[in-house]
Design a protein around this motif. Sequence first.
Motif, mmCIF file in Angstrom:
data_model
loop_
_atom_site.group_PDB
_atom_site.id
_atom_site.type_symbol
_atom_site.label_atom_id
_atom_site.label_comp_id
_atom_site.label_asym_id
_atom_site.label_seq_id
_atom_site.Cartn_x
_atom_site.Cartn_y
_atom_site.Cartn_z
ATOM 1 N N TYR A 196 0.801 -1.230 0.000
ATOM 2 C CA TYR A 196 0.000 0.000 0.000
ATOM 3 C C TYR A 196 0.834 1.281 0.000
ATOM 4 N N GLU A 197 1.903 1.318 0.828
ATOM 5 C CA GLU A 197 2.742 2.519 0.815
ATOM 6 C C GLU A 197 3.363 2.695 -0.577
ATOM 7 N N ALA A 198 3.845 1.565 -1.131
ATOM 8 C CA ALA A 198 4.492 1.631 -2.451
ATOM 9 C C ALA A 198 3.507 2.103 -3.518
ATOM 10 N N ILE A 199 2.263 1.621 -3.432
ATOM 11 C CA ILE A 199 1.252 2.041 -4.417
ATOM 12 C C ILE A 199 1.021 3.550 -4.308
ATOM 13 N N CYS A 200 0.837 4.025 -3.061
ATOM 14 C CA CYS A 200 0.544 5.457 -2.868
ATOM 15 C C CYS A 200 1.716 6.313 -3.355
ATOM 16 N N LEU A 201 2.924 5.899 -3.014
ATOM 17 C CA LEU A 201 4.093 6.667 -3.445
ATOM 18 C C LEU A 201 4.224 6.621 -4.971
ATOM 19 N N GLY A 202 3.952 5.466 -5.542
ATOM 20 C CA GLY A 202 4.011 5.313 -6.999
ATOM 21 C C GLY A 202 3.009 6.216 -7.706
ATOM 22 N N LEU A 203 1.887 6.453 -7.052
ATOM 23 C CA LEU A 203 0.873 7.334 -7.639
ATOM 24 C C LEU A 203 1.253 8.807 -7.471
ATOM 25 N N GLY A 204 2.327 9.054 -6.698
ATOM 26 C CA GLY A 204 2.806 10.426 -6.563
ATOM 27 C C GLY A 204 2.534 11.060 -5.215
ATOM 28 N N MET A 205 2.176 10.257 -4.215
ATOM 29 C CA MET A 205 1.934 10.815 -2.880
ATOM 30 C C MET A 205 3.216 11.435 -2.323
ATOM 31 N N ASP A 206 3.055 12.563 -1.658
ATOM 32 C CA ASP A 206 4.162 13.181 -0.930
ATOM 33 C C ASP A 206 4.416 12.334 0.325
ATOM 34 N N PRO A 207 5.628 11.762 0.465
ATOM 35 C CA PRO A 207 5.881 10.875 1.617
ATOM 36 C C PRO A 207 5.633 11.560 2.962
ATOM 37 N N ALA A 208 5.752 12.896 3.009
ATOM 38 C CA ALA A 208 5.541 13.615 4.270
ATOM 39 C C ALA A 208 4.094 13.517 4.733
ATOM 40 N N HIS A 209 3.199 13.199 3.821
ATOM 41 C CA HIS A 209 1.772 13.124 4.184
ATOM 42 C C HIS A 209 1.212 11.708 4.051
ATOM 43 N N LEU A 210 2.098 10.736 4.091
ATOM 44 C CA LEU A 210 1.708 9.320 4.076
ATOM 45 C C LEU A 210 2.136 8.701 5.408
ATOM 46 N N HIS A 211 1.146 8.202 6.165
ATOM 47 C CA HIS A 211 1.451 7.696 7.512
ATOM 48 C C HIS A 211 0.860 6.317 7.714
ATOM 49 N N VAL A 212 1.572 5.496 8.471
ATOM 50 C CA VAL A 212 1.035 4.190 8.870
ATOM 51 C C VAL A 212 0.900 4.191 10.390
ATOM 52 N N VAL A 213 -0.270 3.801 10.879
ATOM 53 C CA VAL A 213 -0.494 3.750 12.336
ATOM 54 C C VAL A 213 -1.086 2.394 12.702
ATOM 55 N N THR A 214 -1.065 2.075 13.995
ATOM 56 C CA THR A 214 -1.649 0.815 14.451
ATOM 57 C C THR A 214 -2.954 1.105 15.184
#
Lengths: 189, 532
Positions: free
Chosen positions: B465-483
């Motif tokens: 999922y992170e790779a997909i979002c980044l591949g689509l052009g997401m700014d990594p600063a606004h991509l977060h994973v939480v539990t």
Amino acid sequence: MKKDIILCGVGGQGILSIATIIGEAATKAGIHLKQAEVHGMSQRGGDVQSNLRLSTETIYSDLIALGSCDLIISMEPMEALRYLPYLSKDGVIVTSNKPLVNIPNYPEEKKLFEELAALPHVVQLDIEQVAKEAGNARGANVVLLGKAARYLEIVTPEQLREAVATIFARKGEAVVEANLKAFDAANEG
Amino acid sequence: MEKQLLLGDEAIALGAIHAGLSGVYAYPGTPSTEITEFIQTHPEARERGIRSRWCTNEKTAMEAALGMSYAGKRALVCMKHVGMNVCADAFVNSAITGVNGGLVVLAADDPSMHSSQNEQDSRFYGKFALVPILEPSNQQECYDMMQEAFALSERLKEPVLLRIVTRLAHSRAAVVTGEKRQQNAFSPSTDQWVLLPGIARQKYAALLEKQGAMEEEAEKSAFNRMEQGGNGRLGILACGIAYNYVKEAIGKEGHILKVSHYPLPQAQIQQLAHENEAILIVEDGQPVVEQDVKAMLGTGYKVLGRLTGHLPRTGELTPDNVAAALGKKCSTVYGKAQNVAVRPPQLCQGCGHRDVYGALRQIIEEMPDARVFGDIGCYTLGALPPFKALSSCVDMGASITMAKGAADAGLRPAIAVIGDSTFTHSGMTGLLDAINDNSPITVIISDNLTTGMTGGQDSAGLNKYEAICLGLGMDPAHLHVVTPLPKNIPAIAELIRQEIAYEGVSVIIPRRECIQTAARHAREKAKAQKAQ
């Protein structure tokens, strides 16, 4: 001869296992069977039911008609009442007497049991307690089947007992023994 | 010949295996899921090397199946009715290309919406695409029709639509199995399946030319059958499962035309009309046949059904409403009980989606203008108390795109909640739109590592999922994973607050395995250890 049975309860209580056992007994006895189940979203803590139809003649409808159900087997007392319009005049309800309260507006228990008790053919049992006493706390559904066994008529309690052994066979001898104990604890032959 | 107790879904699966299937392509969806699951776990399917892994969505499934058919082998596509909308482009055009190996498209309709957002009738799609439709009435026909469906598809060189309804999909009865056919040999088509206008016009004309052959097949089909009886007042046309309710109500009394193979057998319908004063159309779903028969017989002839109020306009058929339409009184003894409350399904105790909504609930209370656009999955239950968090749930993937459109119109904060499997099914393209437009939306991909609502099938994007979002052009600063855990609710709420303030696309991925699949995996692990 035909028997229309509604198995009901709350998602996760094991009504489909009861249906499987009755189905095994009926199939072995050469009786026609149709069994409609509920899969999908309603499994999750919601009400669930299965229409189980057994007959010596061809069965057409997968669903039971209003006013024609011979036996309601319920893992939960309020759920038994939910299907009341399906019950026939001489129909029997065999139900657990322990409410499962997972909704804020569960009816007042006193009124619920009064309504159940006012019906002509109701058998209630603390199936969890009986299961515990039989040393199989997880076997409440099989206890309920044991209690209902004598009302099925189209298959005998002995045929059901054999089906319990067949269905649980793949889980090993200990599981078979535990479930036969649960079945016997409530079976009145 | 062997007798087995099978669900309608399972009978279809076994019928397909025995019909020489080489691949099943599907995305899980109630009430169709068990077909693919049965094939995935059946030893004969393994022996025959039948391809059965889950697809990302119904469109990829339909196209892959068409490719297998192109290469000469038999393919099955399975979906719930709304999946037909997703694969409609490929489905309709597969009738134009025609097929090589047999191609059967299985649509499981859900009248009464037991587990769906509408009760659309897939027979419209069959008519629309101009292909034959088979509609079994019982479990035995489910099995038998798979053999016939593949044979018919290969005779006509067209896809065949097989339509079932929930009550048949999820009802069990004894099924006698028959002959087992070999799989097709690999033999790719040498024809051009290129739907450029010039070729497509020719192919469309060829499809229209085949309509006569399709009608002939239906007219002589063993699945369409006239049963004589009655007193000439009312003929009954019963489609698919409706036949059972009719027989339950009147036994051998009626003059019944059982229809399970379309296009409609016109000669038999004319005969039924000729020998009766009126016809009652009994069909589960929408009044598809009723409209056609009305048109066929003209305004002077009385056609009764759902449109005339003889049967309810919506909802599934039951033995009760069919009996009533046939003038039989239902004999209830007891009325509705007094002490019964509605018990809706709910998110499991301990489910990670609960913690996501715990955090969202705080946001909604702080910001009454906030809107949360939901999607299809267990987490749609976040619309119900105690969370009451969702403003919408429309179709697979609509959370992200609706949030985007609302944000375009000025809505703040616009939040989308979508599951991991739904995201790969139809959410990724919408996220790309939002990223390209720098839309101010906060997307929550609630990742439970599975397709939960249908019983825990593989999720196509697992660990990507992170790779997909980044591949689509997401700014990594606004991509977060939480539990998502109860103790983390305040921190998740704080993160949502922070990202809402950002005027661009944010993605938060709360990730924790579905407790149902986690328990199953633990059991399987324990069993494997015991076996060692």
